[in-house]
Scaffold this motif. Sequence first.
Motif, PDB file in Angstrom:
ATOM      1  N   ALA A 171       0.844  -1.197   0.000  1.00 21.95           N
ATOM      2  CA  ALA A 171       0.000   0.000   0.000  1.00 21.95           C
ATOM      3  C   ALA A 171       0.877   1.244   0.000  1.00 21.95           C
ATOM      4  O   ALA A 171       2.048   1.201   0.411  1.00 21.95           O
ATOM      5  N   ILE A 172       0.303   2.347  -0.466  1.00 20.17           N
ATOM      6  CA  ILE A 172       0.988   3.646  -0.477  1.00 20.17           C
ATOM      7  C   ILE A 172       0.094   4.646   0.232  1.00 20.17           C
ATOM      8  O   ILE A 172      -1.060   4.846  -0.155  1.00 20.17           O
ATOM      9  N   HIS A 173       0.620   5.262   1.286  1.00 18.62           N
ATOM     10  CA  HIS A 173      -0.100   6.305   2.021  1.00 18.62           C
ATOM     11  C   HIS A 173       0.378   7.648   1.489  1.00 18.62           C
ATOM     12  O   HIS A 173       1.531   8.031   1.704  1.00 18.62           O
ATOM     13  N   TRP A 174      -0.529   8.359   0.781  1.00 16.41           N
ATOM     14  CA  TRP A 174      -0.221   9.701   0.277  1.00 16.41           C
ATOM     15  C   TRP A 174      -0.717  10.686   1.334  1.00 16.41           C
ATOM     16  O   TRP A 174      -1.909  10.921   1.487  1.00 16.41           O
ATOM     17  N   VAL A 175       0.221  11.263   2.085  1.00 12.27           N
ATOM     18  CA  VAL A 175      -0.129  11.978   3.308  1.00 12.27           C
ATOM     19  C   VAL A 175      -0.819  13.305   3.022  1.00 12.27           C
ATOM     20  O   VAL A 175      -1.722  13.719   3.763  1.00 12.27           O
ATOM     21  N   GLN A 176      -0.439  14.004   1.967  1.00 12.15           N
ATOM     22  CA  GLN A 176      -0.961  15.347   1.683  1.00 12.15           C
ATOM     23  C   GLN A 176      -2.486  15.372   1.616  1.00 12.15           C
ATOM     24  O   GLN A 176      -3.129  16.324   2.071  1.00 12.15           O
ATOM     25  N   SER A 177      -3.094  14.318   1.077  1.00 10.86           N
ATOM     26  CA  SER A 177      -4.560  14.262   0.999  1.00 10.86           C
ATOM     27  C   SER A 177      -5.129  13.117   1.838  1.00 10.86           C
ATOM     28  O   SER A 177      -6.312  12.805   1.715  1.00 10.86           O
ATOM     29  N   SER A 191       0.467   8.851 -12.648  1.00 14.69           N
ATOM     30  CA  SER A 191       1.227   8.945 -13.890  1.00 14.69           C
ATOM     31  C   SER A 191       0.670   9.987 -14.840  1.00 14.69           C
ATOM     32  O   SER A 191       1.281  10.262 -15.876  1.00 14.69           O
ATOM     33  N   GLN A 192      -0.478  10.581 -14.500  1.00 13.09           N
ATOM     34  CA  GLN A 192      -1.101  11.539 -15.406  1.00 13.09           C
ATOM     35  C   GLN A 192      -0.622  12.969 -15.204  1.00 13.09           C
ATOM     36  O   GLN A 192      -1.198  13.906 -15.745  1.00 13.09           O
ATOM     37  N   GLY A 193       0.439  13.160 -14.432  1.00 12.94           N
ATOM     38  CA  GLY A 193       0.936  14.512 -14.183  1.00 12.94           C
ATOM     39  C   GLY A 193       0.163  15.160 -13.057  1.00 12.94           C
ATOM     40  O   GLY A 193      -0.031  14.555 -12.000  1.00 12.94           O
ATOM     41  N   PHE A 194      -0.267  16.413 -13.261  1.00 14.87           N
ATOM     42  CA  PHE A 194      -1.050  17.081 -12.228  1.00 14.87           C
ATOM     43  C   PHE A 194      -2.340  16.293 -12.021  1.00 14.87           C
ATOM     44  O   PHE A 194      -3.158  16.149 -12.939  1.00 14.87           O
ATOM     45  N   SER A 195      -2.531  15.778 -10.806  1.00 15.83           N
ATOM     46  CA  SER A 195      -3.604  14.818 -10.563  1.00 15.83           C
ATOM     47  C   SER A 195      -4.497  15.306  -9.430  1.00 15.83           C
ATOM     48  O   SER A 195      -4.211  15.067  -8.252  1.00 15.83           O
ATOM     49  N   THR A 196      -5.590  15.982  -9.773  1.00 16.89           N
ATOM     50  CA  THR A 196      -6.505  16.484  -8.750  1.00 16.89           C
ATOM     51  C   THR A 196      -7.049  15.375  -7.857  1.00 16.89           C
ATOM     52  O   THR A 196      -7.136  15.559  -6.639  1.00 16.89           O
ATOM     53  N   PRO A 197      -7.410  14.180  -8.393  1.00 17.29           N
ATOM     54  CA  PRO A 197      -7.888  13.127  -7.492  1.00 17.29           C
ATOM     55  C   PRO A 197      -6.834  12.639  -6.506  1.00 17.29           C
ATOM     56  O   PRO A 197      -7.186  12.131  -5.441  1.00 17.29           O
ATOM     57  N   LEU A 198      -5.556  12.781  -6.844  1.00 16.66           N
ATOM     58  CA  LEU A 198      -4.501  12.418  -5.905  1.00 16.66           C
ATOM     59  C   LEU A 198      -4.347  13.479  -4.831  1.00 16.66           C
ATOM     60  O   LEU A 198      -4.167  13.165  -3.650  1.00 16.66           O
ATOM     61  N   TYR A 199      -4.445  14.739  -5.218  1.00 18.04           N
ATOM     62  CA  TYR A 199      -4.187  15.846  -4.293  1.00 18.04           C
ATOM     63  C   TYR A 199      -5.401  16.232  -3.460  1.00 18.04           C
ATOM     64  O   TYR A 199      -5.278  17.027  -2.528  1.00 18.04           O
ATOM     65  N   CYS A 200      -6.569  15.726  -3.780  1.00 18.33           N
ATOM     66  CA  CYS A 200      -7.793  16.042  -3.031  1.00 18.33           C
ATOM     67  C   CYS A 200      -8.522  14.740  -2.733  1.00 18.33           C
ATOM     68  O   CYS A 200      -9.091  14.125  -3.643  1.00 18.33           O
ATOM     69  N   LEU A 222      -9.995  16.662   1.470  1.00 14.95           N
ATOM     70  CA  LEU A 222      -8.720  16.731   2.181  1.00 14.95           C
ATOM     71  C   LEU A 222      -7.596  17.041   1.195  1.00 14.95           C
ATOM     72  O   LEU A 222      -7.415  16.341   0.207  1.00 14.95           O
ATOM     73  N   GLY A 223      -6.856  18.079   1.461  1.00 13.43           N
ATOM     74  CA  GLY A 223      -5.782  18.513   0.571  1.00 13.43           C
ATOM     75  C   GLY A 223      -6.214  19.586  -0.403  1.00 13.43           C
ATOM     76  O   GLY A 223      -5.360  20.191  -1.064  1.00 13.43           O
ATOM     77  N   SER A 224      -7.525  19.839  -0.526  1.00 15.57           N
ATOM     78  CA  SER A 224      -7.992  20.860  -1.474  1.00 15.57           C
ATOM     79  C   SER A 224      -7.466  22.238  -1.110  1.00 15.57           C
ATOM     80  O   SER A 224      -7.298  23.097  -1.980  1.00 15.57           O
ATOM     81  N   GLN A 225      -7.174  22.469   0.179  1.00 16.02           N
ATOM     82  CA  GLN A 225      -6.634  23.757   0.597  1.00 16.02           C
ATOM     83  C   GLN A 225      -5.257  24.004  -0.011  1.00 16.02           C
ATOM     84  O   GLN A 225      -4.836  25.153  -0.159  1.00 16.02           O
ATOM     85  N   ASN A 226      -4.551  22.939  -0.384  1.00 15.92           N
ATOM     86  CA  ASN A 226      -3.249  23.099  -1.031  1.00 15.92           C
ATOM     87  C   ASN A 226      -3.373  23.521  -2.481  1.00 15.92           C
ATOM     88  O   ASN A 226      -2.386  23.928  -3.097  1.00 15.92           O
ATOM     89  N   SER A 244     -20.892  13.944  -5.344  1.00 18.29           N
ATOM     90  CA  SER A 244     -20.445  15.158  -4.650  1.00 18.29           C
ATOM     91  C   SER A 244     -18.936  15.332  -4.793  1.00 18.29           C
ATOM     92  O   SER A 244     -18.434  16.437  -5.042  1.00 18.29           O
ATOM     93  N   TYR A 245     -18.209  14.234  -4.654  1.00 24.45           N
ATOM     94  CA  TYR A 245     -16.752  14.287  -4.773  1.00 24.45           C
ATOM     95  C   TYR A 245     -16.337  14.681  -6.192  1.00 24.45           C
ATOM     96  O   TYR A 245     -15.454  15.532  -6.377  1.00 24.45           O
ATOM     97  N   GLN A 246     -16.969  14.098  -7.207  1.00 23.55           N
ATOM     98  CA  GLN A 246     -16.629  14.433  -8.585  1.00 23.55           C
ATOM     99  C   GLN A 246     -16.954  15.891  -8.898  1.00 23.55           C
ATOM    100  O   GLN A 246     -16.209  16.570  -9.610  1.00 23.55           O
ATOM    101  N   GLN A 247     -18.073  16.400  -8.358  1.00 20.33           N
ATOM    102  CA  GLN A 247     -18.414  17.803  -8.570  1.00 20.33           C
ATOM    103  C   GLN A 247     -17.405  18.720  -7.882  1.00 20.33           C
ATOM    104  O   GLN A 247     -17.083  19.810  -8.377  1.00 20.33           O
ATOM    105  N   MET A 248     -16.880  18.274  -6.757  1.00 22.46           N
ATOM    106  CA  MET A 248     -15.824  19.023  -6.075  1.00 22.46           C
ATOM    107  C   MET A 248     -14.564  19.087  -6.934  1.00 22.46           C
ATOM    108  O   MET A 248     -13.954  20.158  -7.085  1.00 22.46           O
ATOM    109  N   LEU A 249     -14.164  17.954  -7.506  1.00 23.66           N
ATOM    110  CA  LEU A 249     -12.989  17.937  -8.369  1.00 23.66           C
ATOM    111  C   LEU A 249     -13.190  18.823  -9.593  1.00 23.66           C
ATOM    112  O   LEU A 249     -12.265  19.523 -10.027  1.00 23.66           O
TER     113      LEU A 249
END
Length: 320
Positions: A171-177, A191-200, A222-226, A244-249
């Motif tokens: 497993a990989i724990h991505w702490v920022q989000s 791998s897609q570069g800037f990845s909103t689902p990874l960062y939020c 979580l992480g959207s403030q970044n 709701s999550y997809q609309q947020m992204l």
Amino acid sequence: MMQPSGQPVQAVLLYDNAAAFDAAFGDLFVLDARLKSALKDYGPWQSLKGYNTPNNLGLSSETRHITVQRFDTQMPLDGFADVLGNPVVANLQADLVSAITGHQRALLLEVGPGSVPGFTSALQSSGIAANLDGLDDPAMGLAEGQSDYEDRLAIAQYSVISTLPEASISAIHWVQSQQVFEPGSFSKIASQGFSTPLYCGPFLFGGEQTADGAVKAGVRGLGSQNLLGKMVIFKPHTQNWTDSYQQMLTFITYCRSIGRVLGDDETFSTDTRDAPVIHVRHKNDIPQLPEGYIELSRDDHMTAGERSGLVSKLFGKFRR
């Protein structure tokens, strides 16, 4: 849109196969060349003199640094309290919960501002940095802007990807989000570069049941403030929380595309047939979020004509 925190971007790689891990990482210097190659677009990188040991690897450029630490026993589980306490993880990702609670080995990867590990965060924690003028040398990491911070996100995700073939990661724990991924999912999303689902990452709250049996759940990003300077929260609604999550992204992506955050009482939608209209409010009534937050909610009262005009106005620009 925001002032980066200067704190390191962290990722934790967890392993449940101790033998495979020990064979792959007898000395962390085996990662030196691989990381330098994977991150050449953000370098050049030099090995940190005096830092590297079999258990520690450090690289630095003129403006940032990377450190990797090896753990030959299980990391303290209290460090995973936030991700384990997320209902999305606890209720829907049982295999990943087991990967966290049962891991035997780990790598902690950090990407920080400035060329010296710990220097920037120590200055900021002590309050000294706020009283010092002229410390705008990029090597110190105190003059970091939004694009610099986002480069560190990219460096962290590509650093993780570069280690995936080395041993069997559970497993990989991505702490920022505060998200946890299995390796294949992480590789795909990162791998897609800037990845909103990874960062939020989604965090569910609410769960009130209505008279007709429907459940109203809200989503914190979580992480959207970044990404926008304030946390984005979708108000509880009976629609599926994934919507709701997809609309947020979509909201985050749209705000970034136009170079500003939509203001208080503005609305937006997409050009998808029957797409809901989302209402934006800027609020400041949660003590734990002193910078305030952005609340999104469905506007179920807008007419079809009003919705059509809104979509044409907003997403005609968005599609270009």
